[in-house]
Design a protein around this motif. Sequence first.
Motif, mmCIF file in Angstrom:
data_model
loop_
_atom_site.group_PDB
_atom_site.id
_atom_site.type_symbol
_atom_site.label_atom_id
_atom_site.label_comp_id
_atom_site.label_asym_id
_atom_site.label_seq_id
_atom_site.Cartn_x
_atom_site.Cartn_y
_atom_site.Cartn_z
ATOM 1 N N GLU A 188 6.268 -13.304 -3.392
ATOM 2 C CA GLU A 188 5.583 -12.336 -3.807
ATOM 3 C C GLU A 188 6.198 -10.346 -4.661
ATOM 4 O OE1 GLU A 188 2.410 -11.391 -2.026
ATOM 5 O OE2 GLU A 188 1.924 -13.829 -1.807
ATOM 6 N N ARG A 189 7.120 -10.234 -3.703
ATOM 7 C CA ARG A 189 7.494 -9.050 -3.794
ATOM 8 C C ARG A 189 8.764 -9.576 -5.207
ATOM 9 N NH1 ARG A 189 10.532 -6.272 0.942
ATOM 10 N NH2 ARG A 189 11.051 -4.670 -0.835
ATOM 11 N N LEU A 190 9.290 -10.700 -5.297
ATOM 12 C CA LEU A 190 10.284 -11.164 -6.528
ATOM 13 C C LEU A 190 9.234 -11.045 -7.558
ATOM 14 C CD1 LEU A 190 12.904 -13.150 -4.658
ATOM 15 C CD2 LEU A 190 13.364 -11.262 -5.773
ATOM 16 N N ALA A 191 7.932 -11.668 -7.557
ATOM 17 C CA ALA A 191 6.858 -12.307 -8.820
ATOM 18 C C ALA A 191 6.907 -11.036 -9.182
ATOM 19 C CB ALA A 191 6.273 -13.351 -8.858
ATOM 20 N N VAL A 192 6.518 -9.715 -8.392
ATOM 21 C CA VAL A 192 5.695 -8.579 -9.071
ATOM 22 C C VAL A 192 6.942 -7.532 -9.596
ATOM 23 C CG1 VAL A 192 4.133 -6.788 -8.615
ATOM 24 C CG2 VAL A 192 3.788 -8.865 -7.570
ATOM 25 N N ARG A 193 8.087 -7.442 -8.367
ATOM 26 C CA ARG A 193 8.611 -5.794 -9.152
ATOM 27 C C ARG A 193 9.660 -6.328 -10.279
ATOM 28 N NH1 ARG A 193 10.278 -3.157 -3.492
ATOM 29 N NH2 ARG A 193 8.102 -2.287 -3.306
ATOM 30 N N GLY A 194 10.012 -7.270 -10.381
ATOM 31 C CA GLY A 194 11.057 -7.885 -11.401
ATOM 32 C C GLY A 194 12.515 -6.923 -11.659
ATOM 33 N N VAL A 195 12.376 -6.004 -10.430
ATOM 34 C CA VAL A 195 13.646 -5.146 -10.659
ATOM 35 C C VAL A 195 15.174 -6.288 -9.849
ATOM 36 C CG1 VAL A 195 14.898 -2.898 -9.817
ATOM 37 C CG2 VAL A 195 12.609 -3.377 -10.205
ATOM 38 N N ARG A 196 16.113 -5.977 -10.787
ATOM 39 C CA ARG A 196 17.187 -6.482 -10.576
ATOM 40 C C ARG A 196 18.048 -6.714 -9.031
ATOM 41 N NH1 ARG A 196 21.510 -6.748 -15.781
ATOM 42 N NH2 ARG A 196 19.238 -7.789 -16.711
ATOM 43 N N GLU A 197 17.949 -5.110 -9.095
ATOM 44 C CA GLU A 197 18.770 -5.292 -7.978
ATOM 45 C C GLU A 197 18.327 -5.387 -6.688
ATOM 46 O OE1 GLU A 197 17.929 -2.755 -9.668
ATOM 47 O OE2 GLU A 197 19.622 -1.888 -10.988
ATOM 48 N N GLU A 198 17.238 -4.997 -6.579
ATOM 49 C CA GLU A 198 16.011 -5.580 -5.040
ATOM 50 C C GLU A 198 16.273 -7.311 -5.595
ATOM 51 O OE1 GLU A 198 11.772 -4.594 -5.213
ATOM 52 O OE2 GLU A 198 12.846 -2.313 -4.845
ATOM 53 N N ASN A 199 16.105 -8.265 -6.583
ATOM 54 C CA ASN A 199 16.251 -9.173 -6.536
ATOM 55 C C ASN A 199 17.318 -9.649 -5.911
ATOM 56 O OD1 ASN A 199 13.672 -9.780 -8.014
ATOM 57 N ND2 ASN A 199 14.813 -9.686 -10.084
#
Length: 347
Positions: A153-164
Amino acid sequence: MVNKCGICGKFINPLDGIKCTKCDGLYHQVCLKLSPGHQVSSKWRCRSCKGNKLDNKGSSSSRMHSCADGHTDDIREDLSPLLQVSSGNMVEEVRQVIRAEMSSFRDELARICSTISDFNNRANAIESRLSTLEDQLAARAMDEEVRMSTIEERLAVRGVREENVNLNGIISQLQTQLNDREQECFLCDVEISGLEERSGENLINMVSLIGKKLGVDLDDRDVVSVERSGPRPSAVEGGSQQRSRVVTVRLTRRALRDELLRAARVRRGADTSGINSGTPRRFYINERLTRLNKQLFYKAREEGRRKGWRYVWTSGGRIYIRRGAGTPAYRIRSDMDIEKFFGDAIV
């Protein structure tokens, strides 16, 4: 303890007899020529005990003893008729003995019942603890699923490359851990390929015959389960022949599985002659791998063949590669390891 009269040798109730204060011997009043209800001195001694005492005092004391105990000669003369005991008294004595034995038996039975009850209580306590542990394991598995769901869910919501990148690494790590745990469940399993599939086949007997052919003694007790894995085979292109499914065997011990794998490597090239009818075909025995490890093993073999790496093998469910003899071995855990060790990406 059963008491007997010291004169007639028959059973006697301690409450009805006369007891010697020195040797604790019991005697019937009738055997002593005493009338019922006769009062006896609290220091009364039997003839034998009195005789021992008088022997120490000399012959004069012996004569005094004979005078004091005037019944001695009469007792000897009347021993013969006194040996006949009435059947009623005999039955009563036997009943008393049986009652005593039955009472002891009941006490022992009560003790055994109490012990069994304690064992049942302990077994119930163990079952309760096992149930609690199962609930805890289920809760942990649920937490793992929730954690992975939260990461997605965090991957789908934030969409930030570093966090991905970080989250993808975490997911990859979790997948690796789950794959390792799944592989640990297969430590006693092997897969046998090349066995022709037929309806009504006896797979356990077939595995036993394979073990004998490889020099490994296998019986029904060594096999936990055996089955064909995968979907039903479809016809091969250009003919009606079907490709047989792999036989998955779970053994009782890991040592037995390792022995079977070693024997298969030593007798490489063994076929199905003597195992089933038909044209002999080579069969192969390998470790059972998870789906992910099978894919990695296939990619590693293809890339190793393309790059000229000589050794690609599995051991304990782990994948290893080595360029040649005397070179270091590397373990393959993911596609990234294949790219790292073979030098470029695999398409």
